[in-house]
Every structure is written in C-alpha cells, then in structure tokens.
Design a protein around this motif. Structure first.
Motif, PDB file in Angstrom:
ATOM      1  N   SER A   1       0.706  -1.401   0.014  1.00 15.86           N
ATOM      2  CA  SER A   1       0.045   0.088   0.050  1.00 15.86           C
ATOM      3  C   SER A   1       0.882   1.185  -0.113  1.00 15.86           C
ATOM      4  O   SER A   1       0.608   2.366  -0.740  1.00 15.86           O
ATOM      5  N   LEU A   2       1.890   1.333   0.696  1.00 15.25           N
ATOM      6  CA  LEU A   2       3.004   2.371   0.754  1.00 15.25           C
ATOM      7  C   LEU A   2       3.696   2.597  -0.543  1.00 15.25           C
ATOM      8  O   LEU A   2       3.660   3.707  -1.002  1.00 15.25           O
ATOM      9  N   ASP A   3       4.010   1.483  -1.309  1.00 19.65           N
ATOM     10  CA  ASP A   3       4.759   1.573  -2.510  1.00 19.65           C
ATOM     11  C   ASP A   3       3.586   2.062  -3.636  1.00 19.65           C
ATOM     12  O   ASP A   3       3.950   2.927  -4.263  1.00 19.65           O
ATOM     13  N   LEU A   4       2.207   1.678  -3.551  1.00 16.88           N
ATOM     14  CA  LEU A   4       1.314   2.325  -4.516  1.00 16.88           C
ATOM     15  C   LEU A   4       1.155   3.720  -4.235  1.00 16.88           C
ATOM     16  O   LEU A   4       0.855   4.377  -5.040  1.00 16.88           O
TER      17      LEU A   4
ATOM     18  N   GLY B   1      -0.640   8.804  -4.045  1.00 16.28           N
ATOM     19  CA  GLY B   1      -1.771   8.655  -3.134  1.00 16.28           C
ATOM     20  C   GLY B   1      -1.760   8.920  -1.693  1.00 16.28           C
ATOM     21  O   GLY B   1      -0.922   9.247  -1.286  1.00 16.28           O
ATOM     22  N   GLU B   2      -2.986   8.395  -1.057  1.00 15.44           N
ATOM     23  CA  GLU B   2      -2.973   8.518   0.324  1.00 15.44           C
ATOM     24  C   GLU B   2      -3.809   7.285   1.013  1.00 15.44           C
ATOM     25  O   GLU B   2      -4.568   6.806   0.139  1.00 15.44           O
ATOM     26  N   VAL B   3      -3.472   6.873   2.057  1.00 16.16           N
ATOM     27  CA  VAL B   3      -3.923   5.597   2.572  1.00 16.16           C
ATOM     28  C   VAL B   3      -4.889   5.731   3.459  1.00 16.16           C
ATOM     29  O   VAL B   3      -5.137   6.449   4.241  1.00 16.16           O
ATOM     30  N   VAL B   4      -5.946   4.859   3.309  1.00 17.12           N
ATOM     31  CA  VAL B   4      -7.331   4.583   3.790  1.00 17.12           C
ATOM     32  C   VAL B   4      -7.584   3.602   4.519  1.00 17.12           C
ATOM     33  O   VAL B   4      -7.616   2.352   4.109  1.00 17.12           O
ATOM     34  N   ASN B   5      -7.396   3.510   5.935  1.00 17.34           N
ATOM     35  CA  ASN B   5      -7.472   2.187   6.796  1.00 17.34           C
ATOM     36  C   ASN B   5      -8.865   1.517   6.498  1.00 17.34           C
ATOM     37  O   ASN B   5      -9.827   2.142   6.832  1.00 17.34           O
TER      38      ASN B   5
ATOM     39  N   LEU C   1       0.682   0.379  11.648  1.00 18.67           N
ATOM     40  CA  LEU C   1       1.628   0.926  11.315  1.00 18.67           C
ATOM     41  C   LEU C   1       2.161   2.228  11.998  1.00 18.67           C
ATOM     42  O   LEU C   1       1.471   3.211  12.053  1.00 18.67           O
ATOM     43  N   PRO C   2       3.224   2.219  12.661  1.00 19.97           N
ATOM     44  CA  PRO C   2       3.850   3.433  13.493  1.00 19.97           C
ATOM     45  C   PRO C   2       3.951   4.622  12.488  1.00 19.97           C
ATOM     46  O   PRO C   2       4.284   4.467  11.348  1.00 19.97           O
ATOM     47  N   GLU C   3       3.640   5.756  13.030  1.00 20.48           N
ATOM     48  CA  GLU C   3       3.687   6.816  12.124  1.00 20.48           C
ATOM     49  C   GLU C   3       4.898   7.280  11.425  1.00 20.48           C
ATOM     50  O   GLU C   3       5.024   7.664  10.279  1.00 20.48           O
ATOM     51  N   ALA C   4       6.205   6.868  12.119  1.00 21.83           N
ATOM     52  CA  ALA C   4       7.374   7.137  11.810  1.00 21.83           C
ATOM     53  C   ALA C   4       7.850   6.136  10.607  1.00 21.83           C
ATOM     54  O   ALA C   4       8.833   6.447   9.709  1.00 21.83           O
ATOM     55  N   GLU C   5       6.820   5.032  10.351  1.00 22.40           N
ATOM     56  CA  GLU C   5       7.248   4.004   9.236  1.00 22.40           C
ATOM     57  C   GLU C   5       6.108   4.469   7.997  1.00 22.40           C
ATOM     58  O   GLU C   5       6.444   3.441   7.034  1.00 22.40           O
ATOM     59  N   ARG C   6       5.417   5.423   8.055  1.00 27.72           N
ATOM     60  CA  ARG C   6       4.378   5.732   6.921  1.00 27.72           C
ATOM     61  C   ARG C   6       5.008   6.449   5.644  1.00 27.72           C
ATOM     62  O   ARG C   6       4.201   6.909   4.905  1.00 27.72           O
ATOM     63  N   ARG C   7       6.033   6.653   5.577  1.00 32.75           N
ATOM     64  CA  ARG C   7       6.895   7.311   4.597  1.00 32.75           C
ATOM     65  C   ARG C   7       6.393   8.558   4.407  1.00 32.75           C
ATOM     66  O   ARG C   7       6.403   9.135   3.259  1.00 32.75           O
ATOM     67  N   GLY C   8       5.724   9.171   5.479  1.00 35.83           N
ATOM     68  CA  GLY C   8       5.170  10.754   5.071  1.00 35.83           C
ATOM     69  C   GLY C   8       3.918  10.744   4.409  1.00 35.83           C
ATOM     70  O   GLY C   8       3.289  11.877   3.971  1.00 35.83           O
ATOM     71  N   ILE C   9       3.430   9.579   3.988  1.00 41.10           N
ATOM     72  CA  ILE C   9       2.088   9.239   3.316  1.00 41.10           C
ATOM     73  C   ILE C   9       0.977   9.456   4.351  1.00 41.10           C
ATOM     74  O   ILE C   9       0.733   8.935   5.310  1.00 41.10           O
ATOM     75  N   PRO C  10       0.051  10.427   4.106  1.00 43.00           N
ATOM     76  CA  PRO C  10      -1.234  10.605   4.884  1.00 43.00           C
ATOM     77  C   PRO C  10      -1.959   9.625   4.834  1.00 43.00           C
ATOM     78  O   PRO C  10      -2.114   8.671   3.976  1.00 43.00           O
ATOM     79  N   HIS C  11      -2.520   8.954   6.330  1.00 45.59           N
ATOM     80  CA  HIS C  11      -3.156   7.967   6.648  1.00 45.59           C
ATOM     81  C   HIS C  11      -4.324   8.471   7.359  1.00 45.59           C
ATOM     82  O   HIS C  11      -4.745   9.456   8.077  1.00 45.59           O
TER      83      HIS C  11
END
Length: 304
Positions: A20-23, A29-33, A50-60
C-alpha cells in the motif's frame, strides 16, 4: 477524470501494508485504513498498526478515531471511508484502501444498503446471547440462513445477533443484504496479495510472537483501565480477548499466544475464502519482485 479508487485486499500478514505504501508513492496517493480495529486509539500492537514514523510521510486516514469504549459498525465505517475517499479525490490524490476487514472493504466499494434496526429486538437477542452463548445463536442462524452463518465466525456474537435481527425484521436472509458485486464507482480496482498457506502460517506465528515480545500484554492492561472489557466492538478483537483471559487467570501466557495464533490463522483462511469469490480482484504474488509494477499496471488499465 477523477483518480481511481485502489483497494489492497488479502489475508492478514500477507504483505498488504508495504505494498500500500509503494502504491501510494507511485500513484500520488493517500492511505485509507479499512481495518475495523485500527480506528481505536491504543489498539496498536495487537492490530499491527503501522507506526507513524514508518508511514513514509504518506497521509493515513481512519486511524485512532475513537476510544475503545465507542461502538463501531459497518454502516458507520462505510460513511467515514466514503467521505475520506471523496476528500482525497477532491485534492486530486489517489485513495489507497488497505486493511484486513473484508466486509468493511466490500461495504465501502460495492453497493450495500443497510437494513434498519429494532432496539427492542436487538436487546432481546443480546440478552439471549449472554444466556446461551454465541455458538448456540450461530446454530440457530445456520438453520434460517446457512449462507450468512458460513460467513460469520461462531464466536462473533455481535454479528450473529445482527444477522438474526435482520432476518426477523425483513423476513429475508441476512445474506440477501450483503454487498452485491457492483462497484459504487466504476473507477475502482482491487489488488489482492496472493500468498501460499505455509508461508502465511509462518508469518502469522512470527507476527504473534513479536506482538507479545513488543508489549502486547501491557497494551491490553492499559486498555482494560480505559474500559476495554465492556467495549461492545473492541473487546472482540483477536488477541485482545485471549490476553484478557490470561490477565483474568483463565489461561497461561503460552496458551494465550497459541490461541491468538490459531485464531489469526483461522481468520486469515476466512479472509482468503471471501476474497477468492470476487472475480474482479487482480492478484499479485507476495514475493513477486514486479508486484508493484503489476499492481500499477492494473490501475493504469482502468484509466488511472
């Protein structure tokens, strides 16, 4: 043309989060849980949030919305997710849905109208649930709606009660109200992560061991102080109920770990069975070095 809606589906521990992060990076994109339990604050270790520090700066989106005592339903989640999708697309970004709750994903993507409720009937069924247990009610559901019973775990008392309520209210099977294979928005693509069972079982066992090593018991203790035991939704999460049993002295720590592993594997099989019935899903192998390119290709063929 609006951005497509992309949903990553598949069994828990199959590798959806990383993909999901790669895509999201590739598609702007932005991730929707779409995991029903990750909406709760403090349910982190046990849900593999997923901890915030591992979200690659992508909004969740749709993470940490509520305290554990708040009830959450598929109908509520549908509204939240569709609002988030509209907001993301309104900013010319691509919504990338990811999570382990198959019904929630289908309710968001497909045409799914929710039957009404009857508080009095619901209370009667909940009282009976407390008296005879979820397995007995599940047997009753199997007698009136075998298709719905096949899709609901016997220990998921809340969903069993809801299914029986809908049958009583509508005179139709609960399964008749489940989502149809018809996207709300034609610009939708589902990408499934395909993984063989032995590899998945090993991953689940490793994930559960890491959860307990990384403070899962302490997390549950903290949530119990915030009302987890009486929570209608959160208390039913896999792993949490097993740890609560350990803390209550009903089982050993080793038993809690083993029961969590077994329950997670059972859940993963049901997830896979659910998704395999959907012919619209484009499957990519979990270990395919070209899985990102293949998933992006599926989106581009759609018109994205």
């Amino acid at each position: 043309m609006p951005r497509p809606v992309v949903a990553l589906v598949g069994a828990t521990a199959s590798g959806k989060t990383g993909l999901s992060l790669d895509l999201a990076e590739r598609l702007g994109g932005e991730v929707v849980n779409t995991d029903a339990m990750q909406v709760y604050r403090g349910m982190d270790v046990g849900t593999a949030k997923l901890p915030e520090a591992e979200r690659r700066g992508i909004p969740h989106h749709l993470l940490d919305l509520y305290e554990v005592t708040a009830p959450a339903t598929v109908a509520l989640f549908q509204g939240w997710a569709r609002d988030a999708i509209a907001d993301i697309r309104g900013r010319d970004a691509t919504p990338v849905l990811v999570g382990g709750s198959a019904l929630y994903t289908r309710a968001i993507l497909d045409r799914f109208e929710f039957p009404g409720t009857d508080d009095s009937l619901r209370r009667e069924l909940e009282v009976e649930l407390e008296r005879v247990g979820s397995h007995a009610l599940h047997q009753r559901l199997a007698g009136v709606d075998p298709e719905a019973a096949a899709q609901i775990l016997p220990d998921n008392g809340r969903r069993v009660v809801r299914a029986l309520e809908v049958v009583a209210l509508t005179g139709r099977p609960f399964s008749a109200s489940l989502p149809r294979l018809e996207y709300v928005d034609p610009l939708t693509v589902q990408v499934g992560v395909d993984i063989d069972r032995p590899t998945l079982d090993a991953r689940i066992a490793r994930r559960v061991e890491e959860m307990f090593a990384n403070g899962f018991v302490e997390e549950v203790e903290a949530l119990l102080a915030r009302g987890l035991a009486d929570a209608r939704t959160a208390s039913r999460a896999i792993g949490y109920r097993e740890v609560m049993g350990y803390l209550a002295g009903d089982r050993s720590l080793a038993e809690a770990i083993e029961q969590t592993t077994v329950a997670t594997r059972r859940f993963a099989r049901r997830q896979d069975s659910w998704f395999r019935k959907d012919p619209r899903i484009v499957w990519v192998a979990h270990d395919d070095p070209d899985r990102v390119e293949k998933a992006v290709g599926a989106v581009e063929r759609l018109g994205g």
